[in-house]
Write a protein that holds these residues in place. Structure first.
Motif, PDB file in Angstrom:
ATOM      1  N   PRO A 129      24.212  15.044 -18.587  1.00 52.21           N
ATOM      2  CA  PRO A 129      23.847  16.294 -17.922  1.00 52.21           C
ATOM      3  C   PRO A 129      23.023  16.000 -16.673  1.00 52.21           C
ATOM      4  O   PRO A 129      22.396  14.945 -16.559  1.00 52.21           O
ATOM      5  N   PRO A 130      22.994  16.929 -15.706  1.00 55.45           N
ATOM      6  CA  PRO A 130      22.231  16.709 -14.485  1.00 55.45           C
ATOM      7  C   PRO A 130      20.721  16.779 -14.697  1.00 55.45           C
ATOM      8  O   PRO A 130      19.956  16.371 -13.845  1.00 55.45           O
ATOM      9  N   VAL A 131      20.286  17.280 -15.835  1.00 53.95           N
ATOM     10  CA  VAL A 131      18.862  17.440 -16.135  1.00 53.95           C
ATOM     11  C   VAL A 131      18.366  16.204 -16.888  1.00 53.95           C
ATOM     12  O   VAL A 131      19.033  15.723 -17.792  1.00 53.95           O
ATOM     13  N   GLU A 132      17.185  15.689 -16.507  1.00 48.23           N
ATOM     14  CA  GLU A 132      16.599  14.554 -17.231  1.00 48.23           C
ATOM     15  C   GLU A 132      15.716  15.030 -18.370  1.00 48.23           C
ATOM     16  O   GLU A 132      15.822  14.548 -19.483  1.00 48.23           O
ATOM     17  N   ASP A 133      14.795  15.940 -18.049  1.00 44.18           N
ATOM     18  CA  ASP A 133      13.943  16.475 -19.099  1.00 44.18           C
ATOM     19  C   ASP A 133      13.463  17.877 -18.747  1.00 44.18           C
ATOM     20  O   ASP A 133      13.558  18.308 -17.609  1.00 44.18           O
ATOM     21  N   LEU A 134      12.974  18.572 -19.776  1.00 43.18           N
ATOM     22  CA  LEU A 134      12.413  19.907 -19.637  1.00 43.18           C
ATOM     23  C   LEU A 134      11.017  19.885 -20.243  1.00 43.18           C
ATOM     24  O   LEU A 134      10.801  19.242 -21.272  1.00 43.18           O
ATOM     25  N   VAL A 135      10.111  20.617 -19.629  1.00 46.24           N
ATOM     26  CA  VAL A 135       8.755  20.729 -20.153  1.00 46.24           C
ATOM     27  C   VAL A 135       8.431  22.211 -20.283  1.00 46.24           C
ATOM     28  O   VAL A 135       8.552  22.972 -19.321  1.00 46.24           O
ATOM     29  N   VAL A 136       8.034  22.613 -21.499  1.00 48.80           N
ATOM     30  CA  VAL A 136       7.608  23.983 -21.753  1.00 48.80           C
ATOM     31  C   VAL A 136       6.154  23.906 -22.188  1.00 48.80           C
ATOM     32  O   VAL A 136       5.816  23.162 -23.108  1.00 48.80           O
ATOM     33  N   THR A 137       5.303  24.657 -21.521  1.00 53.10           N
ATOM     34  CA  THR A 137       3.889  24.653 -21.881  1.00 53.10           C
ATOM     35  C   THR A 137       3.495  26.004 -22.465  1.00 53.10           C
ATOM     36  O   THR A 137       3.992  27.044 -22.047  1.00 53.10           O
ATOM     37  N   THR A 138       2.629  25.939 -23.461  1.00 52.10           N
ATOM     38  CA  THR A 138       2.011  27.141 -23.994  1.00 52.10           C
ATOM     39  C   THR A 138       0.508  26.941 -23.880  1.00 52.10           C
ATOM     40  O   THR A 138       0.051  25.905 -23.411  1.00 52.10           O
ATOM     41  N   ARG A 139      -0.245  27.886 -24.338  1.00 49.03           N
ATOM     42  CA  ARG A 139      -1.700  27.747 -24.258  1.00 49.03           C
ATOM     43  C   ARG A 139      -2.226  26.615 -25.148  1.00 49.03           C
ATOM     44  O   ARG A 139      -3.287  26.081 -24.906  1.00 49.03           O
ATOM     45  N   THR A 140      -1.473  26.242 -26.178  1.00 48.14           N
ATOM     46  CA  THR A 140      -1.974  25.238 -27.117  1.00 48.14           C
ATOM     47  C   THR A 140      -1.132  23.972 -27.222  1.00 48.14           C
ATOM     48  O   THR A 140      -1.559  23.012 -27.850  1.00 48.14           O
ATOM     49  N   CYS A 141       0.056  23.971 -26.619  1.00 45.76           N
ATOM     50  CA  CYS A 141       0.897  22.777 -26.794  1.00 45.76           C
ATOM     51  C   CYS A 141       1.877  22.589 -25.648  1.00 45.76           C
ATOM     52  O   CYS A 141       2.036  23.445 -24.788  1.00 45.76           O
ATOM     53  N   TYR A 142       2.501  21.410 -25.664  1.00 44.36           N
ATOM     54  CA  TYR A 142       3.586  21.074 -24.753  1.00 44.36           C
ATOM     55  C   TYR A 142       4.821  20.785 -25.594  1.00 44.36           C
ATOM     56  O   TYR A 142       4.725  20.165 -26.649  1.00 44.36           O
ATOM     57  N   HIS A 143       5.969  21.209 -25.106  1.00 46.68           N
ATOM     58  CA  HIS A 143       7.250  20.823 -25.681  1.00 46.68           C
ATOM     59  C   HIS A 143       7.973  20.055 -24.578  1.00 46.68           C
ATOM     60  O   HIS A 143       8.177  20.586 -23.487  1.00 46.68           O
ATOM     61  N   VAL A 144       8.327  18.824 -24.866  1.00 41.80           N
ATOM     62  CA  VAL A 144       9.030  18.000 -23.888  1.00 41.80           C
ATOM     63  C   VAL A 144      10.399  17.662 -24.466  1.00 41.80           C
ATOM     64  O   VAL A 144      10.501  17.138 -25.572  1.00 41.80           O
ATOM     65  N   LEU A 145      11.439  17.975 -23.713  1.00 37.65           N
ATOM     66  CA  LEU A 145      12.815  17.700 -24.124  1.00 37.65           C
ATOM     67  C   LEU A 145      13.387  16.682 -23.161  1.00 37.65           C
ATOM     68  O   LEU A 145      13.447  16.937 -21.953  1.00 37.65           O
ATOM     69  N   ARG A 146      13.770  15.540 -23.679  1.00 32.62           N
ATOM     70  CA  ARG A 146      14.333  14.458 -22.863  1.00 32.62           C
ATOM     71  C   ARG A 146      15.788  14.242 -23.260  1.00 32.62           C
ATOM     72  O   ARG A 146      16.078  13.941 -24.414  1.00 32.62           O
ATOM     73  N   PHE A 147      16.694  14.397 -22.303  1.00 29.45           N
ATOM     74  CA  PHE A 147      18.111  14.168 -22.561  1.00 29.45           C
ATOM     75  C   PHE A 147      18.366  12.667 -22.695  1.00 29.45           C
ATOM     76  O   PHE A 147      17.838  11.873 -21.924  1.00 29.45           O
ATOM     77  N   VAL A 148      19.175  12.300 -23.677  1.00 26.82           N
ATOM     78  CA  VAL A 148      19.482  10.898 -23.946  1.00 26.82           C
ATOM     79  C   VAL A 148      20.841  10.578 -23.351  1.00 26.82           C
ATOM     80  O   VAL A 148      21.833  11.227 -23.690  1.00 26.82           O
ATOM     81  N   GLU A 149      20.871   9.592 -22.472  1.00 26.56           N
ATOM     82  CA  GLU A 149      22.141   9.143 -21.915  1.00 26.56           C
ATOM     83  C   GLU A 149      22.777   8.179 -22.896  1.00 26.56           C
ATOM     84  O   GLU A 149      22.144   7.227 -23.334  1.00 26.56           O
ATOM     85  N   THR A 150      24.022   8.453 -23.260  1.00 27.41           N
ATOM     86  CA  THR A 150      24.735   7.601 -24.205  1.00 27.41           C
ATOM     87  C   THR A 150      26.072   7.185 -23.616  1.00 27.41           C
ATOM     88  O   THR A 150      26.522   7.754 -22.617  1.00 27.41           O
ATOM     89  N   SER A 151      26.700   6.217 -24.257  1.00 22.98           N
ATOM     90  CA  SER A 151      28.004   5.749 -23.785  1.00 22.98           C
ATOM     91  C   SER A 151      29.117   6.698 -24.187  1.00 22.98           C
ATOM     92  O   SER A 151      30.216   6.629 -23.678  1.00 22.98           O
ATOM     93  N   PHE A 152      28.824   7.631 -25.102  1.00 25.16           N
ATOM     94  CA  PHE A 152      29.843   8.596 -25.503  1.00 25.16           C
ATOM     95  C   PHE A 152      29.578   9.928 -24.835  1.00 25.16           C
ATOM     96  O   PHE A 152      29.646  10.034 -23.616  1.00 25.16           O
ATOM     97  N   ASP A 153      29.245  10.991 -25.531  1.00 28.49           N
ATOM     98  CA  ASP A 153      29.198  12.324 -24.922  1.00 28.49           C
ATOM     99  C   ASP A 153      27.841  12.792 -24.420  1.00 28.49           C
ATOM    100  O   ASP A 153      27.747  13.857 -23.834  1.00 28.49           O
ATOM    101  N   SER A 154      26.783  12.037 -24.622  1.00 28.47           N
ATOM    102  CA  SER A 154      25.443  12.391 -24.128  1.00 28.47           C
ATOM    103  C   SER A 154      25.022  13.798 -24.506  1.00 28.47           C
ATOM    104  O   SER A 154      24.521  14.562 -23.694  1.00 28.47           O
ATOM    105  N   SER A 155      25.209  14.150 -25.754  1.00 25.23           N
ATOM    106  CA  SER A 155      24.854  15.485 -26.219  1.00 25.23           C
ATOM    107  C   SER A 155      23.589  15.467 -27.069  1.00 25.23           C
ATOM    108  O   SER A 155      23.374  16.361 -27.874  1.00 25.23           O
ATOM    109  N   VAL A 156      22.741  14.470 -26.874  1.00 22.68           N
ATOM    110  CA  VAL A 156      21.549  14.285 -27.697  1.00 22.68           C
ATOM    111  C   VAL A 156      20.310  14.416 -26.822  1.00 22.68           C
ATOM    112  O   VAL A 156      20.298  14.001 -25.665  1.00 22.68           O
ATOM    113  N   LEU A 157      19.264  14.989 -27.411  1.00 27.49           N
ATOM    114  CA  LEU A 157      17.975  15.033 -26.720  1.00 27.49           C
ATOM    115  C   LEU A 157      16.857  14.711 -27.699  1.00 27.49           C
ATOM    116  O   LEU A 157      16.991  14.900 -28.908  1.00 27.49           O
ATOM    117  N   LEU A 158      15.769  14.219 -27.143  1.00 27.51           N
ATOM    118  CA  LEU A 158      14.553  13.958 -27.910  1.00 27.51           C
ATOM    119  C   LEU A 158      13.576  15.077 -27.611  1.00 27.51           C
ATOM    120  O   LEU A 158      13.273  15.355 -26.451  1.00 27.51           O
TER     121      LEU A 158
END
Length: 143
Positions: free
Chosen positions: A86-115
């Motif tokens: 995907p064209p996106v590397e990561d997403l960051v969502v912030t709330t008043r108490t936490c961060y959510h970080v989503l990192r797309f995983v590049e794979t040799s197959f379909d790259s449909s995984v994120l951390l």
């Protein structure tokens, strides 16, 4: 700390490394096309890993599949390379108490995984988390 040239052999090891970051409350490896949690560790946002995975996947799909988020100066729209990274590397969502970080995983197959990393805002370090997540996802071996 990640040092040297090594591969993270799988999902469980990747998630355990992620949990070593300061302030981490939970982590998950998610298939962002289906919303399936491939692995989870620690707490889940909303106390339910499956629901968190599904909602995380919805957010990831929205960012990855819309041309608004295509890198500037490229033709990497959602239809440019079907089945590729995907064209996106990561997403960051912030709330008043936490961060959510989503990192797309590049794979040799379909790259449909994120951390997905869930950090306590008072104890976590967002910049460090993003750097370590990039290292982890680059070394992750998915078979």
């Amino acid at each position: 700390m990640l040092e040297g040239d090594f591969r993270v052999p799988g999902i469980d090891e990747c998630l355990l490394h992620a949990m070593r970051l300061p302030g981490v409350r939970g982590a998950a490896l998610v298939d962002w096309t289906s919303g399936l949690a491939l692995g989870t560790v620690g707490d889940a946002a909303g106390n339910d890993h499956e629901t968190a995975a599904t909602e995380t996947a919805e957010l990831a799909r929205m960012a990855a599949e819309h041309p608004t988020f295509t890198p500037v100066g490229t033709a990497d729209g959602p239809d440019a390379n079907p089945g590729k990274n995907p064209p996106v590397e990561d997403l960051v969502v912030t709330t008043r108490t936490c961060y959510h970080v989503l990192r797309f995983v590049e794979t040799s197959f379909d790259s449909s995984v994120l951390l997905h990393l869930w950090l306590d805002r008072a104890e976590g370090n967002l910049a460090l988390a993003r750097l370590r997540m990039r290292e982890l996802t680059e070394r992750l071996v998915l078979e």
